[in-house]
Write an enzyme that holds these catalytic residues in place. Structure first.
Site, PDB file in Angstrom:
ATOM      1  N   TYR A  24       0.801  -1.233   0.000  1.00  0.00           N
ATOM      2  CA  TYR A  24       0.000   0.000   0.000  1.00  0.00           C
ATOM      3  C   TYR A  24       0.830   1.278   0.000  1.00  0.00           C
ATOM      4  O   TYR A  24       0.268   2.373  -0.058  1.00  0.00           O
ATOM      5  CB  TYR A  24      -0.955  -0.010   1.207  1.00  0.00           C
ATOM      6  CG  TYR A  24      -1.937  -1.165   1.170  1.00  0.00           C
ATOM      7  CD1 TYR A  24      -3.006  -1.142   0.279  1.00  0.00           C
ATOM      8  CD2 TYR A  24      -1.786  -2.286   1.994  1.00  0.00           C
ATOM      9  CE1 TYR A  24      -3.903  -2.207   0.218  1.00  0.00           C
ATOM     10  CE2 TYR A  24      -2.684  -3.352   1.941  1.00  0.00           C
ATOM     11  CZ  TYR A  24      -3.737  -3.297   1.051  1.00  0.00           C
ATOM     12  OH  TYR A  24      -4.626  -4.342   0.978  1.00  0.00           O
ATOM     13  N   HIS A 102      -8.858   1.219  -5.853  1.00  0.00           N
ATOM     14  CA  HIS A 102      -8.003   0.371  -5.012  1.00  0.00           C
ATOM     15  C   HIS A 102      -6.573   0.817  -5.199  1.00  0.00           C
ATOM     16  O   HIS A 102      -6.139   1.044  -6.331  1.00  0.00           O
ATOM     17  CB  HIS A 102      -8.146  -1.107  -5.388  1.00  0.00           C
ATOM     18  CG  HIS A 102      -9.544  -1.580  -5.212  1.00  0.00           C
ATOM     19  ND1 HIS A 102     -10.106  -1.749  -3.982  1.00  0.00           N
ATOM     20  CD2 HIS A 102     -10.509  -1.843  -6.117  1.00  0.00           C
ATOM     21  CE1 HIS A 102     -11.359  -2.117  -4.120  1.00  0.00           C
ATOM     22  NE2 HIS A 102     -11.635  -2.180  -5.410  1.00  0.00           N
TER      23      HIS A 102
HETATM   24  C1  DHK Z   1      -7.618  -2.154   0.258  1.00  0.00           C
HETATM   25  C2  DHK Z   1      -7.881  -3.143   1.134  1.00  0.00           C
HETATM   26  O1  DHK Z   1      -7.992  -2.877   2.416  1.00  0.00           O
HETATM   27  C3  DHK Z   1      -7.969  -4.538   0.715  1.00  0.00           C
HETATM   28  O2  DHK Z   1      -8.820  -5.289   1.535  1.00  0.00           O
HETATM   29  C4  DHK Z   1      -8.384  -4.665  -0.745  1.00  0.00           C
HETATM   30  C5  DHK Z   1      -7.645  -2.368  -1.209  1.00  0.00           C
HETATM   31  C6  DHK Z   1      -7.511  -3.799  -1.613  1.00  0.00           C
HETATM   32  C7  DHK Z   1      -6.695  -1.433  -1.918  1.00  0.00           C
HETATM   33  O3  DHK Z   1      -5.850  -1.890  -2.688  1.00  0.00           O
HETATM   34  O4  DHK Z   1      -6.809  -0.222  -1.739  1.00  0.00           O
HETATM   35  O5  DHK Z   1      -8.276  -6.013  -1.137  1.00  0.00           O
END
Ligand code: DHK
Length: 182
Positions: A24, A102
């Site tokens: 992330y 996402h």
């Molecule tokens: C964010 C999440 O918390 C995951 O549960 C998803 C998503 C993906 C993201 O990529 O922002 O699977």
């Protein structure tokens, strides 16, 4: 009054910056909020930025965005994307355009993330652009709703009638008959 875009974030996104940074990234949710406000401002839009770890609260906010006639919703439903029929139904129930975002490329991850219940009812979906996906979603939403860019004029300048020069004839010159060569 400027139109408002709701940017709604689901569970665990409050932990952005420290949560699985290899997936992330290092940007925090406050960084994302700043990016969203900056991009929305370019289109003369304002942002109502929220995060919740609770499904029902996200649903209430989707309803609220519709009743308050917002310009649209940018929605990262987090893990609920893959599980929540109720959030999908809320998105389907409202008339405002919803852009699904996402941060990670959910299609390049575990197979349970390959299914999004939101995607079939969203106006558009973005995945894998990192936090820049939020900015792209706002730009896309602005294009969809025809939002003006900051500083742009609202009306087109009136068309000027063509000026005819003195002595100019209004009709096309008559066609000359073709002369046959001898
Ligand atoms: C964010 C999440 O918390 C995951 O549960 C998803 C998503 C993906 C993201 O990529 O922002 O699977």
């Amino acid at each position: 009054m400027p139109s408002i875009v709701y940017v709604l974030n689901g569970p665990n996104l409050n932990l952005l910056g420290t949560r699985e940074p290899q997936t992330y990234g290092r940007s925090t949710l406050m960084d994302v909020e700043r990016i969203c406000r900056e991009h929305a401002g370019r289109h003369g839009l304002e942002v109502d930025f929220r995060q919740s770890n609770h499904e029902g609260e996200l649903i209430d906010w989707i309803h609220e965005a519709a009743t308050k006639k917002s310009a649209g919703i940018v929605l990262n439903a987090g893990g609920y994307t893959h599980t929540s029929v109720a959030i999908r139904d809320a998105v389907a129930a409202v008339a405002v355009p919803v852009i699904e975002v996402h941060i990670s490329n959910i299609f390049a991850r575990e197979s349970f993330r390959h299914v999004s219940h939101i995607a079939p009812v969203a106006r558009a979906s973005l995945a894998g652009f990192g936090v820049d996906g939020y900015a792209l979603a706002i730009d896309g939403l602005a294009a969809l709703i025809g939002a003006r860019r900051a500083g742009e004029r609202s009306e087109r300048p009136a068309r000027q009638p063509l000026k005819r020069r003195a002595g100019e004839r209004s009709e096309r010159p008559a066609r000359q008959p073709l002369r046959r060569k001898r």
